[in-house]
Design an enzyme around this catalytic site. Structure first.
Site, PDB file in Angstrom:
ATOM      1  CD  GLU A   1      61.315 -23.143 -65.424  1.00 54.32           C
ATOM      2  OE1 GLU A   1      61.847 -22.246 -66.099  1.00 54.32           O
ATOM      3  OE2 GLU A   1      60.739 -22.952 -64.345  1.00 54.32           O
TER       4      GLU A   1
ATOM      5  N   GLY B   1      64.439 -22.222 -68.346  1.00 56.40           N
ATOM      6  CA  GLY B   1      63.129 -22.229 -68.990  1.00 56.40           C
ATOM      7  C   GLY B   1      63.018 -23.323 -70.045  1.00 56.40           C
TER       8      GLY B   1
HETATM    9  C1  3H9 Z   1      65.489 -18.675 -67.017  1.00 55.54           C
HETATM   10  O1  3H9 Z   1      65.355 -19.550 -67.815  1.00 55.54           O
HETATM   11  C2  3H9 Z   1      64.372 -18.172 -66.137  1.00 55.54           C
HETATM   12  C3  3H9 Z   1      63.158 -19.050 -66.149  1.00 55.54           C
HETATM   13  O2  3H9 Z   1      63.275 -20.105 -65.239  1.00 55.54           O
HETATM   14  C4  3H9 Z   1      61.918 -18.302 -65.710  1.00 55.54           C
HETATM   15  C5  3H9 Z   1      61.419 -17.225 -66.565  1.00 55.54           C
HETATM   16  C6  3H9 Z   1      60.082 -16.701 -66.146  1.00 55.54           C
HETATM   17  N1  3H9 Z   1      69.465 -15.428 -72.917  1.00 55.54           N
HETATM   18  O3  3H9 Z   1      77.671 -18.940 -73.509  1.00 55.54           O
HETATM   19  P1  3H9 Z   1      77.854 -18.743 -74.955  1.00 55.54           P
HETATM   20  C7  3H9 Z   1      73.966 -15.702 -75.413  1.00 55.54           C
HETATM   21  S1  3H9 Z   1      66.964 -17.860 -66.821  1.00 55.54           S
HETATM   22  C8  3H9 Z   1      70.052 -14.553 -73.748  1.00 55.54           C
HETATM   23  O4  3H9 Z   1      79.018 -17.944 -75.417  1.00 55.54           O
HETATM   24  P2  3H9 Z   1      78.281 -21.574 -75.296  1.00 55.54           P
HETATM   25  C9  3H9 Z   1      75.335 -15.362 -74.824  1.00 55.54           C
HETATM   26  O5  3H9 Z   1      75.295 -14.135 -74.152  1.00 55.54           O
HETATM   27  C10 3H9 Z   1      68.025 -18.573 -68.038  1.00 55.54           C
HETATM   28  N2  3H9 Z   1      71.258 -14.744 -74.323  1.00 55.54           N
HETATM   29  O6  3H9 Z   1      77.816 -20.139 -75.765  1.00 55.54           O
HETATM   30  C11 3H9 Z   1      76.195 -15.317 -76.072  1.00 55.54           C
HETATM   31  O7  3H9 Z   1      75.943 -14.095 -76.734  1.00 55.54           O
HETATM   32  P3  3H9 Z   1      77.107 -13.352 -77.551  1.00 55.54           P
HETATM   33  C12 3H9 Z   1      68.537 -19.906 -67.664  1.00 55.54           C
HETATM   34  C13 3H9 Z   1      71.895 -15.882 -74.037  1.00 55.54           C
HETATM   35  O8  3H9 Z   1      78.054 -22.461 -76.451  1.00 55.54           O
HETATM   36  C14 3H9 Z   1      75.590 -16.426 -76.934  1.00 55.54           C
HETATM   37  O9  3H9 Z   1      74.251 -16.628 -76.438  1.00 55.54           O
HETATM   38  N3  3H9 Z   1      69.509 -20.343 -68.630  1.00 55.54           N
HETATM   39  C15 3H9 Z   1      71.354 -16.836 -73.171  1.00 55.54           C
HETATM   40  O10 3H9 Z   1      79.613 -21.508 -74.645  1.00 55.54           O
HETATM   41  C16 3H9 Z   1      76.327 -17.728 -76.851  1.00 55.54           C
HETATM   42  O11 3H9 Z   1      76.485 -18.090 -75.484  1.00 55.54           O
HETATM   43  C17 3H9 Z   1      70.814 -20.085 -68.486  1.00 55.54           C
HETATM   44  O12 3H9 Z   1      71.252 -19.502 -67.527  1.00 55.54           O
HETATM   45  C18 3H9 Z   1      70.078 -16.580 -72.602  1.00 55.54           C
HETATM   46  N4  3H9 Z   1      69.474 -17.456 -71.783  1.00 55.54           N
HETATM   47  O13 3H9 Z   1      77.271 -21.983 -74.119  1.00 55.54           O
HETATM   48  C19 3H9 Z   1      71.699 -20.586 -69.590  1.00 55.54           C
HETATM   49  N5  3H9 Z   1      72.221 -17.865 -73.066  1.00 55.54           N
HETATM   50  O14 3H9 Z   1      77.459 -14.292 -78.660  1.00 55.54           O
HETATM   51  C20 3H9 Z   1      72.708 -19.572 -69.940  1.00 55.54           C
HETATM   52  C21 3H9 Z   1      73.264 -17.566 -73.857  1.00 55.54           C
HETATM   53  O15 3H9 Z   1      76.463 -12.097 -77.981  1.00 55.54           O
HETATM   54  N6  3H9 Z   1      73.520 -19.951 -71.068  1.00 55.54           N
HETATM   55  N7  3H9 Z   1      73.078 -16.370 -74.436  1.00 55.54           N
HETATM   56  O16 3H9 Z   1      78.209 -13.167 -76.551  1.00 55.54           O
HETATM   57  C22 3H9 Z   1      74.544 -20.819 -70.998  1.00 55.54           C
HETATM   58  O17 3H9 Z   1      74.818 -21.431 -69.988  1.00 55.54           O
HETATM   59  C23 3H9 Z   1      75.414 -20.995 -72.225  1.00 55.54           C
HETATM   60  O18 3H9 Z   1      75.211 -19.861 -73.041  1.00 55.54           O
HETATM   61  C24 3H9 Z   1      75.101 -22.252 -73.078  1.00 55.54           C
HETATM   62  C25 3H9 Z   1      75.926 -22.174 -74.408  1.00 55.54           C
HETATM   63  C26 3H9 Z   1      75.544 -23.493 -72.284  1.00 55.54           C
HETATM   64  C27 3H9 Z   1      73.656 -22.348 -73.452  1.00 55.54           C
END
Ligand code: 3H9
Length: 554
Positions: A113, A110
């Site tokens: 996007e 998102g």
């Molecule tokens: C989407 O976007 C759908 C849309 O197209 C359409 C909608 C209509 N939400 O990984 P980390 C939390 S789908 C909520 O350890 P890093 C994670 O759980 C989404 N929470 O850090 C953790 O929590 P905690 C598409 C999230 O530095 C904390 O943040 N996006 C989300 O190693 C730190 O994360 C993805 O799939 C989230 N979206 O890596 C991206 N993301 O501390 C998913 C993270 O409580 N995220 N958290 O354990 C990632 O790939 C990695 O988190 C990122 C940072 C690279 C950003």
């Protein structure tokens, strides 16, 4: 660059003015996920820009470690709160004043996007961009499947959407996804860029672009070729095909119809088991890195130099892990022949990876250059972490740990790669049992992501469960939980997905058991009880949860 204009104190979105540019900033740690308050704040900021005649352009940026990393995954499955992300992106794109996305960190899902809804995108060179929804069993559902191919071209969009891999700012610039790379401070440069483009009309809208789609229309076989080339990789997963179909719709239909295809397929995937399993796994993987009893205030010891004892298959693989991460390794063997053989295999493995194009020849030399092979045990003395990877014989291990205790500097971590010997017994021969730990790398150690960290007296028996059928596997998993050998059901699932190739779209055996229903598992096991002989016994936790209608993972 100040004058914050009043916004509710609780909103993660704030606005400030620099000349005639409105700077919209998000502050929603840890990753600026696009939760409801962020979405509401963004729409309000665009309305503010529209209603203020003094504003001639807008910059959208984020504070903290990253640009928006995507929709807030924790909101999935809960009642929707308006505005939806697609509406936010449309609102930005329809703003009558140019909007510039200023990207640092990772613009994901998102987040990308939102950036595609902006009329221009600038980024620092370290920024990464991607649509990782496929890894969550989803597709970019806020217009991403329609705008990305229009801006970056169909082949790049297909690759990004079906693999979920991120691309660098440089690559993004090359395919037209980024308009300018910014060296130096991002926001002042983004503001200067906004001033440069302030008067250009019509505003470039991603949804209206067609030139890259026209290229794809000239090559109608493109989609089937892509499916054929990746068939094996996508087998079993539902989301890659849904992503492909949406991008096909971008090419064959007008934008207004393409987004309807996207929404329909997004909702189908969102309601399915694979997306639930893959989202569950996303959080399980992160939880697995959190260890009970180790507080947030505990700082990891710094590892600048690693010692490995034994240059066999495991020792070599373990060394490669650290070398690839740029950490020097001293590898010890008892005789020259074994040492040469071990280091020779490591070089061969690296060169094979280079031949597949996964690393460069230069990276191979860099990694091997960090390796110090030695026959002198004393050289290990100044390592910060020493990993023993020799035969699984208690007496040999005890001898090694006794010798290590005598020479290695205080504060170093002494680790054994044992898969089943008792760590406490090994630790007891040293004067520093608090520094002794089990680090069980899964083989091949330079490939497998899974590392079992064994603290104290916890010698795991997870190999046993490999050979049994699924129901008995779940029963054993419940016993492992009961006995405290695993902290959580989700940790068992992480082991199965990374260690034994369990398909991630089924979440892991414990998640799968919950999906099946625990009573069904109990009934199935009761039916087989006679045949399983006297070794079999029910997990009390499984029986108890089944009776109460509870689950392991949710
Ligand atoms: C989407 O976007 C759908 C849309 O197209 C359409 C909608 C209509 N939400 O990984 P980390 C939390 S789908 C909520 O350890 P890093 C994670 O759980 C989404 N929470 O850090 C953790 O929590 P905690 C598409 C999230 O530095 C904390 O943040 N996006 C989300 O190693 C730190 O994360 C993805 O799939 C989230 N979206 O890596 C991206 N993301 O501390 C998913 C993270 O409580 N995220 N958290 O354990 C990632 O790939 C990695 O988190 C990122 C940072 C690279 C950003």
């Amino acid at each position: 660059m100040t004058d914050v204009i009043d916004k509710p104190a609780t909103s993660p979105i704030s606005t400030s003015r620099h000349g005639d540019v409105l700077i919209v900033k998000s502050n929603n740690p840890p990753v600026n996920a696009l939760g409801a308050a962020v979405r509401q704040g963004l729409v309000a900021a665009i309305e503010e820009a529209e209603s203020d005649e003094g504003v001639k352009a807008v910059v959208i940026a984020c504070e903290g470690q990253t640009f928006f990393a995507g929709a807030d995954i924790t909101e999935f499955g809960k009642p929707p709160v308006m505005p939806w992300l697609p509406t936010v992106v449309d609102t930005i794109e329809n703003c009558s004043k140019p909007v510039v996305a200023a990207i640092h960190g990772t613009a994901l899902g998102g987040g990308l996007e939102v950036a595609l809804g902006c009329h221009y995108r600038v980024a620092v060179p370290s920024a990464k961009l991607g649509v990782p929804e496929v890894k969550l069993g989803l597709l970019p559902g806020a217009g991403g499947t329609q705008r990305l191919p229009r801006v970056a071209g169909v082949p790049k969009a297909l690759e990004m959407a079906t693999t979920g891999k991120m691309i660098t700012a440089k690559e993004a610039c090359g395919v037209g996804l980024i308009d300018r790379q910014i060296e130096g401070d991002l926001i002042p440069h983004a503001v200067a860029y906004a001033e440069e483009v302030r008067d250009i009309r019509p505003l470039p809208k991603s949804s209206e672009r067609d030139e890259k789609l026209a290229e794809a229309r000239d090559n109608p076989g493109l989609f089937d070729e892509f499916r054929k080339a990746n068939g094996r990789k996508f087998r079993g997963f539902e989301a890659p095909e849904a992503n492909i179909q949406c991008i096909e719709a971008a090419v064959s239909k007008p934008f207004s119809e393409g987004v309807i295809v996207e929404r329909t397929k997004f909702m189908e995937l969102l309601g399915g088991t694979q997306a639930k399993a893959q989202q569950y796994f996303f959080f399980s993987e992160r939880k697995a890195a959190k260890i009970e009893g180790v507080g947030e205030d505990v700082k990891p010891r710094e590892i600048k130099k690693v010692g490995v004892i034994g240059a066999g298959t495991m020792g070599g693989g373990i060394s490669m892990n650290f070398l690839s991460a740029g950490i020097p390794v001293t590898i010890y063997e008892m005789n020259q022949e074994a040492l040469d053989r071990g280091t020779g295999i490591m070089r061969k493995n690296y060169e094979a990876t280079a031949a597949k194009g996964r690393v460069t020849a230069e990276q191979v030399e860099q990694a091997m250059g960090l390796l110090n092979p030695t026959l002198d045990f004393e050289v290990l003395a100044d390592c910060d972490l020493i990993i023993e990877a020799v035969f699984e014989q208690m007496e040999i291990k005890k001898d090694i740990f006794t010798r290590l205790d005598q020479i290695v500097k205080q504060g170093a971590i002494l680790a054994s790669n044992t898969s089943y010997l008792n760590i406490d017994e090994i630790a007891a021969v040293t004067s520093r049992p608090q520094d002794v730990v089990g680090l069980h790398f899964f083989s091949p150690a330079n490939v497998m992501k899974l590392l079992e960290v064994v603290r104290g007296a916890k010698t795991a028996g997870d190999v046993e469960i490999v050979q049994r059928t699924l129901y008995t596997m779940v029963n054993e998993g419940a016993k492992i939980l009961e006995e405290g050998m695993a902290q959580r059901a989700s940790d068992i699932d992480v082991v199965w997905v990374y260690g034994y190739g369990w398909p991630v779209y089924r979440g892991g055996p414990m998640f799968w058991a919950d999906t099946e229903g625990l009573q069904k598992i109990v009934d199935g096991l009761r039916a087989q009880e006679q045949r399983m002989g006297s070794d079999f016994s029910f997990s009390h936790m499984l029986l108890d949860k089944a009776e109460k209608g509870e689950k392991f993972t949710r």
